[in-house]
Design a protein around this motif. Structure first.
Motif, mmCIF file in Angstrom:
data_model
loop_
_atom_site.group_PDB
_atom_site.id
_atom_site.type_symbol
_atom_site.label_atom_id
_atom_site.label_comp_id
_atom_site.label_asym_id
_atom_site.label_seq_id
_atom_site.Cartn_x
_atom_site.Cartn_y
_atom_site.Cartn_z
ATOM 1 N N HIS A 7 0.855 -1.190 0.000
ATOM 2 C CA HIS A 7 0.000 0.000 0.000
ATOM 3 C C HIS A 7 0.888 1.235 0.000
ATOM 4 N N CYS A 8 0.397 2.307 -0.604
ATOM 5 C CA CYS A 8 1.104 3.586 -0.547
ATOM 6 C C CYS A 8 1.212 3.990 0.933
ATOM 7 N N SER A 9 2.404 4.341 1.373
ATOM 8 C CA SER A 9 2.614 4.720 2.771
ATOM 9 C C SER A 9 1.993 6.073 3.092
ATOM 10 N N PHE A 10 1.595 6.827 2.070
ATOM 11 C CA PHE A 10 1.034 8.158 2.281
ATOM 12 C C PHE A 10 -0.491 8.147 2.266
ATOM 13 N N CYS A 11 -1.089 7.554 1.227
ATOM 14 C CA CYS A 11 -2.554 7.577 1.113
ATOM 15 C C CYS A 11 -3.196 6.228 1.416
ATOM 16 N N ARG A 12 -2.385 5.179 1.572
ATOM 17 C CA ARG A 12 -2.834 3.827 1.919
ATOM 18 C C ARG A 12 -3.554 3.111 0.785
ATOM 19 N N ILE A 29 5.353 4.817 -2.263
ATOM 20 C CA ILE A 29 4.589 6.017 -2.627
ATOM 21 C C ILE A 29 3.980 5.790 -4.006
ATOM 22 N N CYS A 30 2.708 6.176 -4.151
ATOM 23 C CA CYS A 30 1.997 5.961 -5.415
ATOM 24 C C CYS A 30 2.172 7.161 -6.333
ATOM 25 N N ASP A 31 1.817 6.964 -7.597
ATOM 26 C CA ASP A 31 1.948 8.033 -8.582
ATOM 27 C C ASP A 31 1.122 9.260 -8.189
ATOM 28 N N GLY A 32 -0.048 9.056 -7.604
ATOM 29 C CA GLY A 32 -0.878 10.190 -7.190
ATOM 30 C C GLY A 32 -0.211 11.010 -6.092
ATOM 31 N N CYS A 33 0.397 10.340 -5.140
ATOM 32 C CA CYS A 33 1.072 11.057 -4.051
ATOM 33 C C CYS A 33 2.357 11.725 -4.534
ATOM 34 N N VAL A 34 3.029 11.119 -5.519
ATOM 35 C CA VAL A 34 4.204 11.763 -6.107
ATOM 36 C C VAL A 34 3.784 13.069 -6.776
HETATM 37 ZN ZN ZN Z 1 -0.499 7.448 -2.364
#
Ligand code: ZN
Length: 117
Positions: A7-12, A29-34
Protein backbone atom coordinates in the motif's frame (compact mmCIF):
# COMPACT_ATOMS: atom_id res chain seq x y z
CA UNK A 1 -8.51 -10.16 -9.18
CA UNK A 2 -4.93 -9.15 -8.46
CA UNK A 3 -3.63 -9.19 -4.89
CA UNK A 4 -2.09 -5.97 -3.58
CA UNK A 5 1.63 -6.38 -2.98
CA UNK A 6 1.82 -3.23 -0.85
CA UNK A 7 0.00 0.00 0.00
CA UNK A 8 1.10 3.59 -0.55
CA UNK A 9 2.61 4.72 2.77
CA UNK A 10 1.03 8.16 2.28
CA UNK A 11 -2.55 7.58 1.11
CA UNK A 12 -2.83 3.83 1.92
CA UNK A 13 -4.16 2.92 -1.54
CA UNK A 14 -3.25 -0.66 -2.47
CA UNK A 15 -0.94 -1.33 -5.40
CA UNK A 16 -3.97 -2.68 -7.28
CA UNK A 17 -5.65 0.76 -7.22
CA UNK A 18 -2.76 2.93 -8.38
CA UNK A 19 -0.90 3.23 -11.69
CA UNK A 20 2.58 2.98 -10.16
CA UNK A 21 3.90 2.26 -6.68
CA UNK A 22 7.52 3.25 -6.02
CA UNK A 23 9.37 1.36 -3.28
CA UNK A 24 11.66 3.02 -0.77
CA UNK A 25 13.33 1.64 2.36
CA UNK A 26 10.29 0.01 3.97
CA UNK A 27 7.90 2.56 2.48
CA UNK A 28 6.02 3.01 -0.78
CA UNK A 29 4.59 6.02 -2.63
CA UNK A 30 2.00 5.96 -5.41
CA UNK A 31 1.95 8.03 -8.58
CA UNK A 32 -0.88 10.19 -7.19
CA UNK A 33 1.07 11.06 -4.05
CA UNK A 34 4.20 11.76 -6.11
CA UNK A 35 2.17 14.24 -8.19
CA UNK A 36 0.76 15.86 -5.05
CA UNK A 37 4.22 16.03 -3.44
CA UNK A 38 5.67 17.61 -6.60
CA UNK A 39 2.95 20.27 -6.47
CA UNK A 40 3.79 20.95 -2.81
CA UNK A 41 7.52 21.15 -3.53
CA UNK A 42 7.15 23.47 -6.52
CA UNK A 43 4.32 25.56 -5.05
CA UNK A 44 4.20 28.32 -2.46
CA UNK A 45 7.26 28.00 -0.21
CA UNK A 46 5.02 28.32 2.86
CA UNK A 47 6.12 29.37 6.35
CA UNK A 48 9.81 29.73 7.18
CA UNK A 49 9.74 27.05 9.85
CA UNK A 50 8.00 23.81 8.90
CA UNK A 51 5.04 22.71 10.99
CA UNK A 52 5.22 19.12 12.14
CA UNK A 53 2.05 17.17 11.28
CA UNK A 54 1.25 16.45 14.94
CA UNK A 55 1.53 20.17 15.74
CA UNK A 56 -1.24 21.08 13.26
CA UNK A 57 -4.50 22.29 14.76
CA UNK A 58 -6.65 19.26 13.86
CA UNK A 59 -9.98 18.04 15.26
CA UNK A 60 -10.03 14.75 17.15
CA UNK A 61 -11.64 12.76 14.31
CA UNK A 62 -8.81 13.78 11.96
CA UNK A 63 -6.20 12.88 14.58
CA UNK A 64 -7.84 9.48 15.19
CA UNK A 65 -7.99 8.81 11.44
CA UNK A 66 -4.29 9.66 11.25
CA UNK A 67 -3.52 7.15 14.02
CA UNK A 68 -4.96 4.44 11.79
CA UNK A 69 -2.87 5.58 8.84
CA UNK A 70 0.37 5.89 10.80
CA UNK A 71 -0.14 2.47 12.42
CA UNK A 72 -0.84 0.83 9.04
CA UNK A 73 2.25 2.43 7.49
CA UNK A 74 4.32 1.30 10.48
CA UNK A 75 2.98 -2.26 10.23
CA UNK A 76 3.82 -2.36 6.52
CA UNK A 77 7.34 -1.09 7.24
CA UNK A 78 7.73 -3.80 9.91
CA UNK A 79 6.59 -6.52 7.46
CA UNK A 80 9.02 -5.11 4.89
CA UNK A 81 11.86 -5.18 7.44
CA UNK A 82 11.07 -8.83 8.23
CA UNK A 83 11.21 -9.69 4.52
CA UNK A 84 14.63 -8.04 4.21
CA UNK A 85 15.91 -9.83 7.29
CA UNK A 86 14.63 -13.10 5.80
CA UNK A 87 16.46 -12.31 2.58
CA UNK A 88 19.66 -11.61 4.52
CA UNK A 89 19.26 -14.94 6.32
CA UNK A 90 18.59 -16.76 3.02
CA UNK A 91 21.85 -15.29 1.69
CA UNK A 92 23.74 -16.65 4.69
CA UNK A 93 23.75 -13.52 6.84
CA UNK A 94 24.36 -14.24 10.51
CA UNK A 95 22.32 -12.82 13.36
CA UNK A 96 25.46 -10.90 14.37
CA UNK A 97 25.63 -9.24 10.94
CA UNK A 98 21.90 -8.50 10.92
CA UNK A 99 22.07 -7.10 14.45
CA UNK A 100 25.00 -4.88 13.49
CA UNK A 101 23.11 -3.59 10.43
CA UNK A 102 20.11 -2.77 12.62
CA UNK A 103 22.09 -1.28 15.50
CA UNK A 104 21.13 -4.02 17.92
CA UNK A 105 22.74 -7.05 19.47
CA UNK A 106 22.79 -10.45 17.82
CA UNK A 107 20.46 -11.67 20.58
CA UNK A 108 17.99 -8.82 20.06
CA UNK A 109 17.95 -9.42 16.30
CA UNK A 110 17.33 -13.13 16.81
CA UNK A 111 14.57 -12.53 19.38
CA UNK A 112 12.80 -10.02 17.17
CA UNK A 113 13.08 -11.74 13.80
CA UNK A 114 13.81 -15.47 14.13
CA UNK A 115 10.27 -16.53 15.00
CA UNK A 116 11.77 -18.93 17.55
CA UNK A 117 11.26 -18.82 21.31
ZN1 ZN B 1 -0.50 7.45 -2.36
Amino acid sequence: MTTAIAHCSFCRKPSTEVRKLVAGPGVFICDGCVTLAAEVVTGDPGPDSPVLPWDLDLPLDAVLANLTTVAAAGAQAERNLRLWVGKARALGGTWTQIGEALGMTRQSAWERFSGED
